[in-house]
Scaffold this motif. Structure first.
Motif, mmCIF file in Angstrom:
data_model
loop_
_atom_site.group_PDB
_atom_site.id
_atom_site.type_symbol
_atom_site.label_atom_id
_atom_site.label_comp_id
_atom_site.label_asym_id
_atom_site.label_seq_id
_atom_site.Cartn_x
_atom_site.Cartn_y
_atom_site.Cartn_z
ATOM 1 N N ILE A 94 0.859 -1.173 0.000
ATOM 2 C CA ILE A 94 0.000 0.000 0.000
ATOM 3 C C ILE A 94 0.904 1.235 0.000
ATOM 4 N N CYS A 95 0.631 2.165 -0.916
ATOM 5 C CA CYS A 95 1.459 3.366 -1.059
ATOM 6 C C CYS A 95 0.602 4.618 -0.891
ATOM 7 N N CYS A 96 1.261 5.772 -0.906
ATOM 8 C CA CYS A 96 0.562 7.049 -0.742
ATOM 9 C C CYS A 96 0.021 7.511 -2.092
ATOM 10 N N GLY A 97 -0.901 6.737 -2.656
ATOM 11 C CA GLY A 97 -1.481 7.034 -3.962
ATOM 12 C C GLY A 97 -0.837 6.220 -5.071
ATOM 13 N N GLY A 98 -1.520 6.162 -6.215
ATOM 14 C CA GLY A 98 -0.977 5.443 -7.362
ATOM 15 C C GLY A 98 0.302 6.072 -7.878
ATOM 16 N N LYS A 99 0.399 7.401 -7.802
ATOM 17 C CA LYS A 99 1.611 8.092 -8.239
ATOM 18 C C LYS A 99 2.809 7.660 -7.410
ATOM 19 N N HIS A 100 2.608 7.538 -6.103
ATOM 20 C CA HIS A 100 3.686 7.100 -5.216
ATOM 21 C C HIS A 100 4.101 5.669 -5.530
ATOM 22 N N ALA A 101 3.116 4.824 -5.842
ATOM 23 C CA ALA A 101 3.429 3.438 -6.207
ATOM 24 C C ALA A 101 4.321 3.399 -7.438
ATOM 25 N N LEU A 102 3.996 4.222 -8.431
ATOM 26 C CA LEU A 102 4.810 4.273 -9.645
ATOM 27 C C LEU A 102 6.201 4.830 -9.368
ATOM 28 N N TYR A 103 6.266 5.892 -8.582
ATOM 29 C CA TYR A 103 7.555 6.491 -8.246
ATOM 30 C C TYR A 103 8.447 5.462 -7.549
ATOM 31 N N ASN A 104 7.889 4.783 -6.558
ATOM 32 C CA ASN A 104 8.645 3.741 -5.853
ATOM 33 C C ASN A 104 9.140 2.673 -6.815
ATOM 34 N N LEU A 105 8.243 2.267 -7.694
ATOM 35 C CA LEU A 105 8.571 1.190 -8.625
ATOM 36 C C LEU A 105 9.749 1.550 -9.513
ATOM 37 N N PHE A 106 9.729 2.735 -10.093
ATOM 38 C CA PHE A 106 10.849 3.144 -10.944
ATOM 39 C C PHE A 106 12.151 3.207 -10.156
ATOM 40 N N GLN A 107 12.074 3.624 -8.917
ATOM 41 C CA GLN A 107 13.269 3.708 -8.087
ATOM 42 C C GLN A 107 13.892 2.340 -7.831
ATOM 43 N N VAL A 108 13.068 1.303 -7.750
ATOM 44 C CA VAL A 108 13.626 -0.017 -7.397
ATOM 45 C C VAL A 108 13.967 -0.877 -8.606
ATOM 46 N N ILE A 109 13.461 -0.540 -9.811
ATOM 47 C CA ILE A 109 13.774 -1.401 -10.962
ATOM 48 C C ILE A 109 14.757 -0.778 -11.944
ATOM 49 N N LEU A 110 14.981 0.541 -11.862
ATOM 50 C CA LEU A 110 15.809 1.194 -12.878
ATOM 51 C C LEU A 110 17.215 1.483 -12.385
ATOM 52 N N ASN A 111 18.177 1.207 -13.249
ATOM 53 C CA ASN A 111 19.566 1.642 -13.073
ATOM 54 C C ASN A 111 19.839 2.766 -14.063
ATOM 55 N N PRO A 112 20.883 3.556 -13.827
ATOM 56 C CA PRO A 112 21.200 4.646 -14.748
ATOM 57 C C PRO A 112 21.307 4.164 -16.195
ATOM 58 N N GLY A 113 20.583 4.827 -17.078
ATOM 59 C CA GLY A 113 20.627 4.484 -18.502
ATOM 60 C C GLY A 113 19.567 3.496 -18.944
ATOM 61 N N ASP A 114 18.890 2.832 -17.997
ATOM 62 C CA ASP A 114 17.817 1.915 -18.379
ATOM 63 C C ASP A 114 16.702 2.682 -19.081
ATOM 64 N N GLU A 115 16.144 2.055 -20.106
ATOM 65 C CA GLU A 115 15.113 2.714 -20.910
ATOM 66 C C GLU A 115 13.718 2.192 -20.565
ATOM 67 N N VAL A 116 12.775 3.109 -20.553
ATOM 68 C CA VAL A 116 11.371 2.760 -20.322
ATOM 69 C C VAL A 116 10.557 3.263 -21.509
ATOM 70 N N ILE A 117 9.873 2.355 -22.173
ATOM 71 C CA ILE A 117 9.043 2.711 -23.318
ATOM 72 C C ILE A 117 7.733 3.307 -22.808
ATOM 73 N N ILE A 118 7.430 4.530 -23.274
ATOM 74 C CA ILE A 118 6.235 5.252 -22.841
ATOM 75 C C ILE A 118 5.452 5.689 -24.073
ATOM 76 N N PRO A 119 4.331 5.012 -24.387
ATOM 77 C CA PRO A 119 3.516 5.455 -25.517
ATOM 78 C C PRO A 119 2.945 6.846 -25.252
ATOM 79 N N ALA A 120 2.980 7.694 -26.284
ATOM 80 C CA ALA A 120 2.417 9.047 -26.182
ATOM 81 C C ALA A 120 1.149 9.124 -27.020
ATOM 82 N N PRO A 121 0.123 9.806 -26.512
ATOM 83 C CA PRO A 121 0.116 10.621 -25.298
ATOM 84 C C PRO A 121 0.150 9.783 -24.025
ATOM 85 N N TYR A 122 0.802 10.351 -23.013
ATOM 86 C CA TYR A 122 1.027 9.644 -21.757
ATOM 87 C C TYR A 122 0.587 10.522 -20.587
ATOM 88 N N TRP A 123 0.398 9.881 -19.440
ATOM 89 C CA TRP A 123 0.145 10.657 -18.228
ATOM 90 C C TRP A 123 1.388 11.488 -17.922
#
Length: 392
Positions: A94-123
């Motif tokens: 349980i996190c402090c909102g869905g935004k916090h869940a996403l923020y936490n997630l990126f912090q724990v799975i990404l290393n410098p230079g890792d790429e994340v595919i984001i279809p546009a338009p995006y949130w």
């Protein structure tokens, strides 16, 4: 001196425009807003009562960092009901909102230079959150004629050795589009054998506005996909609880453990009182959601019909959520060269707040929220049409 990481991060355009509109309104200017990303319906009373009871019971202390067990169990039951998937509380945080869940997630799975595919338009917050985690957003454009959905052949072109994750937001903010099961299967065929996390942002999944639209999670397509899918959901949109700040992340236990460790050193637990309210939301009556959806259907029907009366404007008809994403690019000129200038023009000339499409990575469009009363929508659209006529 500021840290370099924050210098590249813009403020949220939706919050900025909302704040400007509120300031104008506070000074006596008659401003209407179609910018807000929250329902105008009040949080149901039984949810409020649960929060009041929590206070009366003295439930005002620390809870476990990852949330109270009862709420985690309720989330698992919610996922089982909605997704037909089984998860344990150990696979839930349980996190402090869905935004916090996403923020936490990126912090724990990404290393410098890792790429994340984001279809546009995006949130709007996806790219900044990836960047704050040291990752690189790979923005992949989609087309209005395709319902703003990522095509398999386009996805293939953007996969590379540094690809670490892909974000799928269905139903979509800002377009209101929904991936069909067949469309997800086509993407899954490409992703299933690759070492890539699939981040499924599902916070609008219950707000479906068309009878023939069925929502599907990519995690349900196979056991292999379930293992590599990270589900983000929340009570914010479905239960009109945006300010309560309760979201959740569901996925493999090692990811949840890492997220819990991070959360223990940042926010600690989400609000104890809000957790009790969220528990009531998930376990309590659900019939009111159908009434809200009925009202949203009336609003989107009116909005979609009205937009057709504005010359030169096209709009993909929203299938879900509570946003429309019309194309106003035919009005661009040296005076109004882009969507940001158009949003500024509409705020100043029509006294209507909208969000520019460039905030979502898609120029030429604006986002209109119909999470407000039909009266506000009617007046706002009339003002917009009048303002656009002045540009012809």
């Amino acid at each position: 001196m500021l840290a370099e990481r924050i210098k590249t991060i813009p403020p949220s355009p939706t919050l900025t425009i909302n704040a400007k509109a509120k300031t104008m309104r506070a000074s006596g200017i008659d401003v209407f807003s179609l910018a807000a990303g929250e329902l105008d319906f009040d949080t149901p009373q039984y949810i409020k009562e649960a929060a009041i009871q929590a206070v009366k019971d003295g439930f005002t202390k620390y809870t476990p960092v990852d949330g109270i067990l009862e709420l985690k169990e309720a989330v698992c039951k919610f996922i089982e009901t909605e997704y037909k998937l089984n998860y344990s509380p150990q696979e839930t945080i349980i996190c402090c909102g869905g935004k916090h869940a996403l923020y936490n997630l990126f912090q724990v799975i990404l290393n410098p230079g890792d790429e994340v595919i984001i279809p546009a338009p995006y949130w709007v917050s996806y790219p900044p959150m990836v960047m704050l985690a040291g990752g690189k957003p790979i923005i992949v454009d989609t087309e209005e004629k395709d319902g703003f959905k990522l095509r398999p052949e386009v996805l293939k072109k953007h996969l590379g050795p540094w690809t670490k994750a892909i974000i799928l937001n269905s139903p979509s903010n800002p377009t209101g589009s929904v991936y069909t099961k067949k469309e997800l299967e086509a993407l899954a065929e490409i992703l299933v054998d690759k070492p890539i996390w699939i981040i499924s942002d599902d916070v609008y999944h219950k707000i479906l506005l068309k009878e023939n639209i069925k929502w599907t999670s990519i995690a349900t397509l196979s056991p292999e996909l379930k293992k590599k899918t990270l589900i983000v959901n929340a009570v914010s949109k479905t239960y009109s609880m945006t300010g309560w700040r309760i979201g959740f992340l569901i996925g493999p236990q090692d990811i949840i453990k890492a997220t819990t460790r991070l959360q223990s050193q940042s926010t600690s637990n989400p609000s104890s009182i809000a957790q009790k309210a969220a528990l009531a939301a998930l376990n309590g009556p659900q019939e009111f959601i159908l009434q809200w959806i009925k009202a949203l259907k009336e609003r989107v029907k009116y909005l979609s019909s009205f937009l057709k009366t504005i010359p030169g404007v096209t709009c993909f008809e929203p299938e879900a959520a509570f946003y429309a994403f019309p194309n106003f690019s035919s009005y661009f000129s040296p005076k109004i060269p882009n969507s940001l200038k158009l949003a500024e023009y509409l705020l100043e000339e029509a006294k209507v707040a909208v969000v520019p499409g460039i905030a979502f990575g898609k120029e030429g469009f604006i986002r209109l929220s119909f999470a407000t009363s039909l009266e506000v929508i009617e007046e706002s659209l009339n003002r917009i049409k009048t303002a656009m006529e002045k540009l012809r």
